[in-house]
Write a protein that holds these residues in place. Structure first.
Motif, PDB file in Angstrom:
ATOM      1  N   GLU A   1       0.650  -1.149  -0.006  1.00  0.00           N
ATOM      2  CA  GLU A   1      -0.116   0.114   0.057  1.00  0.00           C
ATOM      3  C   GLU A   1       0.932   1.416  -0.078  1.00  0.00           C
ATOM      4  N   GLN A   2       2.274   1.043  -0.573  1.00  0.00           N
ATOM      5  CA  GLN A   2       2.985   2.256  -0.544  1.00  0.00           C
ATOM      6  C   GLN A   2       3.677   2.192  -1.839  1.00  0.00           C
ATOM      7  N   TYR A   3       4.390   3.474  -2.306  1.00  0.00           N
ATOM      8  CA  TYR A   3       5.028   3.588  -3.454  1.00  0.00           C
ATOM      9  C   TYR A   3       6.417   3.198  -3.251  1.00  0.00           C
ATOM     10  N   HIS A   4       7.155   2.572  -4.128  1.00  0.00           N
ATOM     11  CA  HIS A   4       8.782   1.977  -3.928  1.00  0.00           C
ATOM     12  C   HIS A   4       9.477   2.643  -5.131  1.00  0.00           C
ATOM     13  N   SER A   5      10.846   2.905  -4.573  1.00  0.00           N
ATOM     14  CA  SER A   5      11.750   3.216  -5.683  1.00  0.00           C
ATOM     15  C   SER A   5      12.108   1.948  -6.568  1.00  0.00           C
ATOM     16  N   LEU A   6      12.795   2.433  -7.530  1.00  0.00           N
ATOM     17  CA  LEU A   6      13.422   1.287  -8.412  1.00  0.00           C
ATOM     18  C   LEU A   6      14.112   0.392  -7.635  1.00  0.00           C
ATOM     19  N   ASN A   7      15.106   0.822  -6.744  1.00  0.00           N
ATOM     20  CA  ASN A   7      15.935  -0.021  -5.976  1.00  0.00           C
ATOM     21  C   ASN A   7      15.177  -0.989  -5.277  1.00  0.00           C
ATOM     22  N   GLU A   8      14.105  -0.319  -4.640  1.00  0.00           N
ATOM     23  CA  GLU A   8      13.258  -1.065  -3.705  1.00  0.00           C
ATOM     24  C   GLU A   8      12.512  -2.189  -4.185  1.00  0.00           C
ATOM     25  N   ILE A   9      12.011  -1.857  -5.644  1.00  0.00           N
ATOM     26  CA  ILE A   9      11.550  -2.914  -6.318  1.00  0.00           C
ATOM     27  C   ILE A   9      12.566  -3.979  -7.140  1.00  0.00           C
ATOM     28  N   TYR A  10      13.814  -3.732  -7.143  1.00  0.00           N
ATOM     29  CA  TYR A  10      14.641  -4.790  -7.353  1.00  0.00           C
ATOM     30  C   TYR A  10      14.922  -5.666  -6.322  1.00  0.00           C
ATOM     31  N   SER A  11      15.271  -4.994  -5.056  1.00  0.00           N
ATOM     32  CA  SER A  11      15.334  -5.975  -3.972  1.00  0.00           C
ATOM     33  C   SER A  11      13.997  -6.788  -3.771  1.00  0.00           C
ATOM     34  N   TRP A  12      13.007  -6.240  -4.063  1.00  0.00           N
ATOM     35  CA  TRP A  12      11.635  -7.182  -3.836  1.00  0.00           C
ATOM     36  C   TRP A  12      11.548  -8.146  -4.614  1.00  0.00           C
ATOM     37  N   MET A  13      12.028  -7.850  -5.947  1.00  0.00           N
ATOM     38  CA  MET A  13      11.787  -8.921  -7.039  1.00  0.00           C
ATOM     39  C   MET A  13      12.859 -10.055  -6.621  1.00  0.00           C
ATOM     40  N   GLU A  14      13.941  -9.712  -6.118  1.00  0.00           N
ATOM     41  CA  GLU A  14      14.999 -10.522  -5.699  1.00  0.00           C
ATOM     42  C   GLU A  14      14.522 -11.584  -4.490  1.00  0.00           C
ATOM     43  N   GLU A  15      13.833 -10.874  -3.689  1.00  0.00           N
ATOM     44  CA  GLU A  15      13.319 -11.387  -2.313  1.00  0.00           C
ATOM     45  C   GLU A  15      12.005 -12.416  -2.577  1.00  0.00           C
ATOM     46  N   ILE A  16      11.268 -12.000  -3.532  1.00  0.00           N
ATOM     47  CA  ILE A  16       9.975 -12.481  -3.617  1.00  0.00           C
ATOM     48  C   ILE A  16      10.283 -13.863  -4.489  1.00  0.00           C
ATOM     49  N   THR A  17      11.238 -13.827  -5.645  1.00  0.00           N
ATOM     50  CA  THR A  17      11.596 -14.948  -6.417  1.00  0.00           C
ATOM     51  C   THR A  17      12.162 -16.123  -5.752  1.00  0.00           C
ATOM     52  N   GLU A  18      13.005 -15.509  -4.571  1.00  0.00           N
ATOM     53  CA  GLU A  18      13.881 -16.454  -3.806  1.00  0.00           C
ATOM     54  C   GLU A  18      12.600 -17.411  -3.026  1.00  0.00           C
ATOM     55  N   MET A  19      11.882 -16.534  -2.467  1.00  0.00           N
ATOM     56  CA  MET A  19      11.197 -17.164  -1.316  1.00  0.00           C
ATOM     57  C   MET A  19      10.067 -17.845  -2.178  1.00  0.00           C
ATOM     58  N   ASN A  20       9.956 -17.827  -3.528  1.00  0.00           N
ATOM     59  CA  ASN A  20       8.928 -18.601  -4.008  1.00  0.00           C
ATOM     60  C   ASN A  20       9.265 -19.431  -5.420  1.00  0.00           C
ATOM     61  N   ALA A  21      10.611 -19.762  -5.077  1.00  0.00           N
ATOM     62  CA  ALA A  21      11.488 -20.323  -6.087  1.00  0.00           C
ATOM     63  C   ALA A  21      10.306 -21.522  -6.991  1.00  0.00           C
ATOM     64  N   ASP A  22       9.579 -22.133  -6.167  1.00  0.00           N
ATOM     65  CA  ASP A  22       8.885 -23.200  -6.978  1.00  0.00           C
ATOM     66  C   ASP A  22       7.707 -22.426  -7.609  1.00  0.00           C
ATOM     67  N   LEU A  23       7.391 -21.132  -7.573  1.00  0.00           N
ATOM     68  CA  LEU A  23       6.190 -20.424  -8.433  1.00  0.00           C
ATOM     69  C   LEU A  23       6.783 -19.313  -9.491  1.00  0.00           C
ATOM     70  N   LEU A  24       7.796 -18.735  -8.882  1.00  0.00           N
ATOM     71  CA  LEU A  24       8.431 -17.544  -9.662  1.00  0.00           C
ATOM     72  C   LEU A  24       9.644 -17.840 -10.191  1.00  0.00           C
ATOM     73  N   GLN A  25       9.737 -16.918 -11.443  1.00  0.00           N
ATOM     74  CA  GLN A  25      11.147 -17.008 -11.986  1.00  0.00           C
ATOM     75  C   GLN A  25      11.420 -15.466 -12.533  1.00  0.00           C
ATOM     76  N   LYS A  26      12.660 -14.974 -12.052  1.00  0.00           N
ATOM     77  CA  LYS A  26      12.880 -13.789 -12.624  1.00  0.00           C
ATOM     78  C   LYS A  26      13.933 -13.930 -13.777  1.00  0.00           C
ATOM     79  N   ILE A  27      13.327 -13.337 -14.878  1.00  0.00           N
ATOM     80  CA  ILE A  27      14.045 -13.547 -16.111  1.00  0.00           C
ATOM     81  C   ILE A  27      14.426 -12.067 -16.757  1.00  0.00           C
ATOM     82  N   TYR A  28      15.954 -11.943 -17.118  1.00  0.00           N
ATOM     83  CA  TYR A  28      16.235 -10.766 -17.703  1.00  0.00           C
ATOM     84  C   TYR A  28      16.065 -10.746 -18.965  1.00  0.00           C
ATOM     85  N   ILE A  29      15.293  -9.403 -19.367  1.00  0.00           N
ATOM     86  CA  ILE A  29      15.016  -9.495 -20.997  1.00  0.00           C
ATOM     87  C   ILE A  29      15.679  -8.503 -21.639  1.00  0.00           C
TER      88      ILE A  29
END
Ligand code: 0X9
Ligand code: ZN
Length: 264
Positions: free
Chosen positions: A5-33
Motif C-alpha cells: 500500500e506504498q509506492y517504492h523506488s526502483l531499487n526497492e523494487i529490484y530488492s523486492w523482486m530478488e526476495e520474492i523470487t527467492e522465497m517462491n522459487a517453485d512458483l516464480l522466475q525472474k528473467i532478464y530481458i
C-alpha cells in the motif's frame, strides 16, 4: 499501510523482486530481458504456468505510479496465508494446516480431508517436513523438555490439552490452575484480559495439534498462547502493539517457568 500500500523506488523494487523470487522459487522466475536506455536491467517475473501465458506490464508511463504498485500487489503474498506450502500427489490446492498434522487424534472432528480447506490435516500424520522435524526433536529430547509452549494469534487465550477430545486430561486441574495464574500475570502486566481453559471447550475441537501431541508424549506442561487481539485487527495486528503483546506473553511464560521449577 502494508508494503503493497506504498509506492517504492526502483531499487526497492529490484530488492523486492530478488526476495520474492527467492522465497517462491517453485512458483516464480525472474528473467532478464534486456536493459533500459539508462542501462538499468529489465526483468520479468514469470508465474509458473503449464502452457499458455498472459503478459502484464505496469509503468510504461513513468508518472503513473499506481501501475507498478498494481504489479507488485498482483505478485505479492497472501498476507492471510495459514498453511504450509506443500503439494501432495494430485491435490488441487497447496498447503496443510500444520496444527492439524500432528499424530494426536489426527483428522478427527475439527479437521478436514479436503486439501483446499484451511484446516486440511494432510494425507497422513507428520506428512509435513516441518511437523516431522519438530516431532522428532521433541521425541528425542522429551526427558529434558519440561514444558511445551506454542504461540499463535489471535483471541487472547491460554489453552491446554485436550483439543482433539472434550474429555479432561488427567492433569486438567493442575493445568487449569497454571493457566489461571498466567491470565492473572498478564492482567497485572498490561491490564489485558485473557481466557483460560482446555482447547476443545474454550476455542473449538481441533485434532492434530502440537500441544496435544507434546502432552501425550509426556510433556505435561503443554500450552497454546493465543495472543492479541480479540478481533479488532485480528491477524493484522499493528506494529505498535508488538511490544505490549510481547511483554504480557513473557510474563505468562515466566509464570509457567516458575511453576515448572517448583514442581519437578
Ligand atoms: O486452530 C488452531 O490451530 C489454533 N487457533 S488459531 O486461530 N491460532 O489457528 C488453536 C489451537 C489449539 N490447540 C489445538 N488445536 N491442539
Ligand atoms: Zn494459529
Amino acid at each position: 499501510a502494508s508494503y503493497y500500500e506504498q509506492y517504492h523506488s526502483l531499487n526497492e523494487i529490484y530488492s523486492w523482486m530478488e526476495e520474492i523470487t527467492e522465497m517462491n522459487a517453485d512458483l516464480l522466475q525472474k528473467i532478464y530481458i534486456g536493459s533500459s536506455f539508462e542501462k538499468r536491467p529489465l526483468y520479468i517475473l514469470k508465474v509458473q504456468t503449464p502452457k499458455s501465458a498472459i503478459w502484464i506490464d505496469c509503468g510504461i508511463h513513468a508518472r503513473e505510479w499506481i501501475a507498478p504498485a498494481f504489479c507488485l500487489w498482483f505478485i505479492g503474498h497472501n498476507r492471510l496465508w495459514r498453511k504450509s506450502r506443500s503439494k501432495h500427489g494430485n491435490n488441487r490446492c497447496i498447503g496443510t494446516d500444520m496444527n492439524r498434522n500432528f499424530d494426536a487424534g489426527w483428522c478427527g472432528k475439527g479437521a478436514s480431508h479436503n486439501d483446499c480447506h484451511e484446516i486440511y490435516c494432510g494425507p497422513y500424520p507428520e506428512s509435513e517436513p516441518e511437523v516431522k522435524a519438530v516431532a522428532h526433536f521433541l521425541q528425542k529430547h522429551k526427558d529434558h523438555i519440561k514444558a511445551y509452549i506454542t504461540i499463535h494469534s489471535y483471541s487472547q487465550m491460554v489453552l491446554f490439552p485436550y483439543s482433539y477430545t472434550t474429555n479432561k486430561s488427567k492433569d486438567h486441574d493442575e493445568l487449569l490452575s497454571v493457566a489461571n495464574k498466567v491470565v492473572l500475570a498478564i492482567r497485572k502486566t498490561t491490564q489485558k484480559m485473557y481466557e483460560s481453559g482446555p482447547g476443545a471447550q474454550t476455542i473449538y475441537l481441533a485434532p492434530g495439534g502440537s500441544d496435544d501431541w507434546a502432552y501425550d508424549l509426556g510433556i505435561k506442561y503443554s500450552f497454546t498462547f493465543e495472543l492479541r487481539d480479540r478481533g479488532t485487527h485480528g491477524f493484522l495486528l499493528p506494529p505498535n502493539l508488538i511490544k505490549p503483546t510481547c511483554i504480557e506473553a513473557l510474563s505468562g511464560i515466566k509464570t509457567i517457568a516458575l511453576h515448572v521449577i517448583n514442581n519437578i
